[in-house]
Design a protein around this motif. Structure first.
Motif, PDB file in Angstrom:
ATOM      1  N   ALA A   1      -8.032 -40.532 -56.380  1.00 24.27           N
ATOM      2  CA  ALA A   1      -7.809 -39.937 -55.059  1.00 24.27           C
ATOM      3  C   ALA A   1      -7.261 -38.518 -55.181  1.00 24.27           C
ATOM      4  O   ALA A   1      -7.669 -37.612 -54.450  1.00 24.27           O
ATOM      5  N   LEU A   2      -6.322 -38.304 -56.111  1.00 26.08           N
ATOM      6  CA  LEU A   2      -5.749 -36.975 -56.287  1.00 26.08           C
ATOM      7  C   LEU A   2      -6.774 -36.009 -56.876  1.00 26.08           C
ATOM      8  O   LEU A   2      -6.800 -34.825 -56.517  1.00 26.08           O
ATOM      9  N   ASN A   3      -7.627 -36.514 -57.758  1.00 22.03           N
ATOM     10  CA  ASN A   3      -8.719 -35.684 -58.277  1.00 22.03           C
ATOM     11  C   ASN A   3      -9.686 -35.327 -57.156  1.00 22.03           C
ATOM     12  O   ASN A   3     -10.154 -34.196 -57.057  1.00 22.03           O
ATOM     13  N   HIS A   4      -9.966 -36.305 -56.304  1.00 25.80           N
ATOM     14  CA  HIS A   4     -10.856 -36.096 -55.154  1.00 25.80           C
ATOM     15  C   HIS A   4     -10.283 -35.015 -54.229  1.00 25.80           C
ATOM     16  O   HIS A   4     -11.027 -34.184 -53.688  1.00 25.80           O
ATOM     17  N   ALA A   5      -8.967 -35.020 -54.074  1.00 33.50           N
ATOM     18  CA  ALA A   5      -8.315 -34.020 -53.219  1.00 33.50           C
ATOM     19  C   ALA A   5      -8.151 -32.676 -53.930  1.00 33.50           C
ATOM     20  O   ALA A   5      -7.785 -31.675 -53.308  1.00 33.50           O
ATOM     21  N   GLY A   6      -8.419 -32.676 -55.240  1.00 33.08           N
ATOM     22  CA  GLY A   6      -8.342 -31.442 -56.022  1.00 33.08           C
ATOM     23  C   GLY A   6      -6.929 -30.986 -56.334  1.00 33.08           C
ATOM     24  O   GLY A   6      -6.689 -29.805 -56.588  1.00 33.08           O
ATOM     25  N   VAL A   7      -5.971 -31.941 -56.342  1.00 34.72           N
ATOM     26  CA  VAL A   7      -4.569 -31.544 -56.527  1.00 34.72           C
ATOM     27  C   VAL A   7      -3.856 -32.252 -57.683  1.00 34.72           C
ATOM     28  O   VAL A   7      -2.654 -32.089 -57.855  1.00 34.72           O
ATOM     29  N   ALA A   8      -4.604 -33.013 -58.491  1.00 32.74           N
ATOM     30  CA  ALA A   8      -3.950 -33.774 -59.562  1.00 32.74           C
ATOM     31  C   ALA A   8      -3.122 -32.877 -60.481  1.00 32.74           C
ATOM     32  O   ALA A   8      -2.035 -33.255 -60.923  1.00 32.74           O
ATOM     33  N   ASP A   9      -3.606 -31.674 -60.742  1.00 38.92           N
ATOM     34  CA  ASP A   9      -2.890 -30.760 -61.643  1.00 38.92           C
ATOM     35  C   ASP A   9      -1.650 -30.146 -61.001  1.00 38.92           C
ATOM     36  O   ASP A   9      -0.833 -29.528 -61.680  1.00 38.92           O
ATOM     37  N   ASP A  10      -1.518 -30.283 -59.684  1.00 39.58           N
ATOM     38  CA  ASP A  10      -0.382 -29.687 -58.988  1.00 39.58           C
ATOM     39  C   ASP A  10       0.812 -30.631 -58.863  1.00 39.58           C
ATOM     40  O   ASP A  10       1.908 -30.200 -58.502  1.00 39.58           O
ATOM     41  N   PHE A  11       0.599 -31.921 -59.108  1.00 38.22           N
ATOM     42  CA  PHE A  11       1.708 -32.877 -59.049  1.00 38.22           C
ATOM     43  C   PHE A  11       2.591 -32.690 -60.291  1.00 38.22           C
ATOM     44  O   PHE A  11       2.131 -32.223 -61.333  1.00 38.22           O
TER      45      PHE A  11
ATOM     46  N   THR B   1      -5.533 -39.526 -47.014  1.00 37.26           N
ATOM     47  CA  THR B   1      -5.154 -39.420 -48.423  1.00 37.26           C
ATOM     48  C   THR B   1      -5.175 -37.962 -48.872  1.00 37.26           C
ATOM     49  O   THR B   1      -4.239 -37.480 -49.523  1.00 37.26           O
ATOM     50  N   VAL B   2      -6.244 -37.261 -48.507  1.00 37.06           N
ATOM     51  CA  VAL B   2      -6.390 -35.851 -48.903  1.00 37.06           C
ATOM     52  C   VAL B   2      -5.296 -34.990 -48.260  1.00 37.06           C
ATOM     53  O   VAL B   2      -4.678 -34.153 -48.922  1.00 37.06           O
ATOM     54  N   ALA B   3      -5.030 -35.212 -46.968  1.00 38.17           N
ATOM     55  CA  ALA B   3      -4.023 -34.410 -46.258  1.00 38.17           C
ATOM     56  C   ALA B   3      -2.635 -34.595 -46.874  1.00 38.17           C
ATOM     57  O   ALA B   3      -1.917 -33.618 -47.130  1.00 38.17           O
ATOM     58  N   ALA B   4      -2.251 -35.855 -47.134  1.00 36.48           N
ATOM     59  CA  ALA B   4      -0.933 -36.130 -47.716  1.00 36.48           C
ATOM     60  C   ALA B   4      -0.844 -35.570 -49.140  1.00 36.48           C
ATOM     61  O   ALA B   4       0.173 -34.988 -49.528  1.00 36.48           O
ATOM     62  N   ALA B   5      -1.926 -35.732 -49.909  1.00 37.20           N
ATOM     63  CA  ALA B   5      -1.942 -35.238 -51.289  1.00 37.20           C
ATOM     64  C   ALA B   5      -1.806 -33.721 -51.332  1.00 37.20           C
ATOM     65  O   ALA B   5      -1.054 -33.172 -52.148  1.00 37.20           O
ATOM     66  N   LYS B   6      -2.516 -33.044 -50.446  1.00 35.43           N
ATOM     67  CA  LYS B   6      -2.464 -31.576 -50.435  1.00 35.43           C
ATOM     68  C   LYS B   6      -1.081 -31.062 -50.008  1.00 35.43           C
ATOM     69  O   LYS B   6      -0.579 -30.081 -50.554  1.00 35.43           O
ATOM     70  N   TYR B   7      -0.477 -31.750 -49.046  1.00 35.30           N
ATOM     71  CA  TYR B   7       0.852 -31.321 -48.596  1.00 35.30           C
ATOM     72  C   TYR B   7       1.893 -31.567 -49.701  1.00 35.30           C
ATOM     73  O   TYR B   7       2.755 -30.722 -49.958  1.00 35.30           O
ATOM     74  N   ALA B   8       1.789 -32.713 -50.369  1.00 40.04           N
ATOM     75  CA  ALA B   8       2.715 -33.015 -51.476  1.00 40.04           C
ATOM     76  C   ALA B   8       2.538 -31.989 -52.595  1.00 40.04           C
ATOM     77  O   ALA B   8       3.516 -31.530 -53.196  1.00 40.04           O
ATOM     78  N   ALA B   9       1.290 -31.632 -52.877  1.00 39.10           N
ATOM     79  CA  ALA B   9       1.003 -30.645 -53.927  1.00 39.10           C
ATOM     80  C   ALA B   9       1.586 -29.283 -53.562  1.00 39.10           C
ATOM     81  O   ALA B   9       2.163 -28.583 -54.411  1.00 39.10           O
ATOM     82  N   GLU B  10       1.448 -28.921 -52.289  1.00 37.95           N
ATOM     83  CA  GLU B  10       1.965 -27.632 -51.806  1.00 37.95           C
ATOM     84  C   GLU B  10       3.487 -27.553 -51.995  1.00 37.95           C
ATOM     85  O   GLU B  10       4.024 -26.558 -52.483  1.00 37.95           O
ATOM     86  N   ARG B  11       4.176 -28.624 -51.626  1.00 37.80           N
ATOM     87  CA  ARG B  11       5.635 -28.645 -51.764  1.00 37.80           C
ATOM     88  C   ARG B  11       6.060 -28.684 -53.238  1.00 37.80           C
ATOM     89  O   ARG B  11       7.085 -28.131 -53.613  1.00 37.80           O
ATOM     90  N   THR B  12       5.240 -29.337 -54.065  1.00 36.47           N
ATOM     91  CA  THR B  12       5.532 -29.378 -55.504  1.00 36.47           C
ATOM     92  C   THR B  12       5.393 -27.984 -56.107  1.00 36.47           C
ATOM     93  O   THR B  12       6.256 -27.538 -56.874  1.00 36.47           O
ATOM     94  N   ARG B  13       4.314 -27.303 -55.740  1.00 37.96           N
ATOM     95  CA  ARG B  13       4.098 -25.934 -56.245  1.00 37.96           C
ATOM     96  C   ARG B  13       5.231 -24.999 -55.826  1.00 37.96           C
ATOM     97  O   ARG B  13       5.598 -24.082 -56.551  1.00 37.96           O
ATOM     98  N   ALA B  14       5.777 -25.259 -54.640  1.00 35.76           N
ATOM     99  CA  ALA B  14       6.868 -24.416 -54.118  1.00 35.76           C
ATOM    100  C   ALA B  14       8.219 -24.764 -54.744  1.00 35.76           C
ATOM    101  O   ALA B  14       9.233 -24.140 -54.430  1.00 35.76           O
ATOM    102  N   GLY B  15       8.235 -25.786 -55.608  1.00 33.41           N
ATOM    103  CA  GLY B  15       9.471 -26.180 -56.275  1.00 33.41           C
ATOM    104  C   GLY B  15      10.404 -26.997 -55.403  1.00 33.41           C
ATOM    105  O   GLY B  15      11.588 -27.147 -55.705  1.00 33.41           O
TER     106      GLY B  15
END
Length: 400
Positions: free
Chosen positions: A361-371, A333-347
């Motif tokens: 889960a996204l809060n746990h991965a620390g990426v909720a604000d990046d989606f 969950t964390v790996a997929a969330a972080k990769y999705a967040a990375e691609r979102t940040r990159a536009g």
């Protein structure tokens, strides 16, 4: 999605009584709000209306009092939390209709904010009776719905009021609807959906709708075991709804017909105990020990999921990939969330996620604000993903 009016269409509202349906169904601990996320979400709408000189009258429910006043389901303690977040005085009235509400509204000055008592203290709220709705309508000139999370209910304060006065979407409702349109309404393709969680039985409508709308459907969590078992895989002691094998097969047939790829785990992290830090190992999905249970998808599966996320222009996510609450079964969950967040940040990706466990889960991965958008709407988000019409949204439509 039909067009709807927003606060941009509300120009001269100085002195107008604006009934604003908000979601204040917040967690409480020791008589105080323990998580103010939902209040923070509706603050911009309340502040904008107040700044424009409206008399802002807040309507909300709390809990399930079943049409009767229940002392510990009063909104009174929540008024203080709203006041704190707005940094503005918020008055409270002990009823949402009748003399007490009228008196408090009559005492308002332009820009004032008033919270009325729990609408569900009256049976007419959930039944959406004409009589109760008419009583509510006496309190206002304009209706603004900013509670997408309650939009799947045709209640008096979510749907009924829109038939009595001009109706508009608040800023939170607007943001939610615009994000959902990007997610499944008119998405940029390819579209990938991740659906996880424990049981297929709770998400049959969702899966059947998604296979017709997305290019790939990634299935994780306990749900994946049901699909694997339907394909003849021995899932050991894993959570699995064996009685839904035929349903899973039918969904896979519908997906194939629609040209939607079904992405299932190819390896899994198994353990003999369902507890944090339990001894575990990675096994091929066709080699699950009969005395073990799959608690997360394995590294090869993570790679496969991330390949699909990498190809996607739009990602819709509901439900975790594994038992993310228990370490170390949060890895996928964390790996997929972080990769999705990375691609979102990159536009490169529009990412829309929702549902209680997903938000956690996204809060746990620390990426909720990046989606791109994370919905806290729960049931309404799920019903939207299922392709169902939401009464509180359709009533705001400017069509017809």
């Amino acid at each position: 999605m039909p067009a709807f009016k927003t606060l941009d269409d509300l120009t001269d509202i100085k002195g107008k009584r604006v009934l604003v349906r908000v979601d204040l169904n917040v967690p409480m601990a020791d008589g105080k709000v323990s998580d103010s996320t939902r209040i923070e979400r509706v603050a911009p709408t309340i502040q904008e209306l107040s700044r424009k000189g409206a008399k802002v009258i807040l309507l909300a429910h709390f809990g399930r009092p079943k049409g009767e006043p229940v002392a510990d389901m009063s909104l009174k303690p929540i008024a203080a939390a709203v006041e704190e977040i707005l940094d503005q005085s918020v008055e409270f009235a002990g009823d949402c209709i009748g003399p007490e509400a009228s008196k408090a509204i009559d005492a308002m000055n332009n820009g004032d904010i008033l919270l009325l008592e729990n609408t569900r203290f009256h049976k007419g709220e959930e039944k959406n009776t004409p009589e109760f709705t008419a009583e509510l309508a006496k309190n206002g000139d304009i209706f603004v719905n900013d509670a997408f999370s309650a939009a799947h209910r045709a209640h008096a304060s979510t749907e009924g009021l829109a038939h009595h006065m001009p109706a508009y979407a608040g800023r939170t409702m607007q943001a939610e609807l615009e994000a959902l349109e990007k997610g499944l309404g008119k998405p940029t393709r390819p579209v990938v959906a991740i659906v996880g969680g424990a049981k297929v039985s709770t998400k049959i409508d969702l899966l059947q709708n998604l296979v017709k709308k997305v290019d790939a459907l990634v299935i994780g969590g306990g749900m994946a075991n049901t699909f694997l078992a339907a394909q003849g895989v021995n899932v050991g002691k894993s959570l699995c709804e064996h009685d839904l094998a035929e349903t899973a097969k039918q969904i896979m047939i519908e997906a194939a017909t629609a040209g939607c790829a079904i992405v299932l785990p190819v390896d899994g992290v198994v353990a003999r105990e369902f507890k944090a830090g339990a001894a575990n190992e990675v096994v091929d999905i066709n080699a699950i020990p009969s005395d073990a249970m799959v608690l997360d998808v394995g590294p090869k599966s993570i790679e496969k999921v991330n390949e699909w996320i990498g190809r996607a222009s739009t990602l819709v996510w509901n439900g975790p990939m594994g038992a993310f609450e228990i370490m170390p079964f949060d890895a996928a969950t964390v790996a997929a969330a972080k990769y999705a967040a990375e691609r979102t940040r990159a536009g490169k990706l529009v990412s829309v996620a929702g549902g209680g466990d997903t938000v956690s889960a996204l809060n746990h991965a620390g990426v909720a604000d990046d989606f791109t958008y994370v919905s806290t709407a729960g049931g309404a988000f799920l019903e939207w993903m299922e392709g169902k019409e939401l009464p509180g949204v359709s009533v705001l439509s400017t069509a017809g």
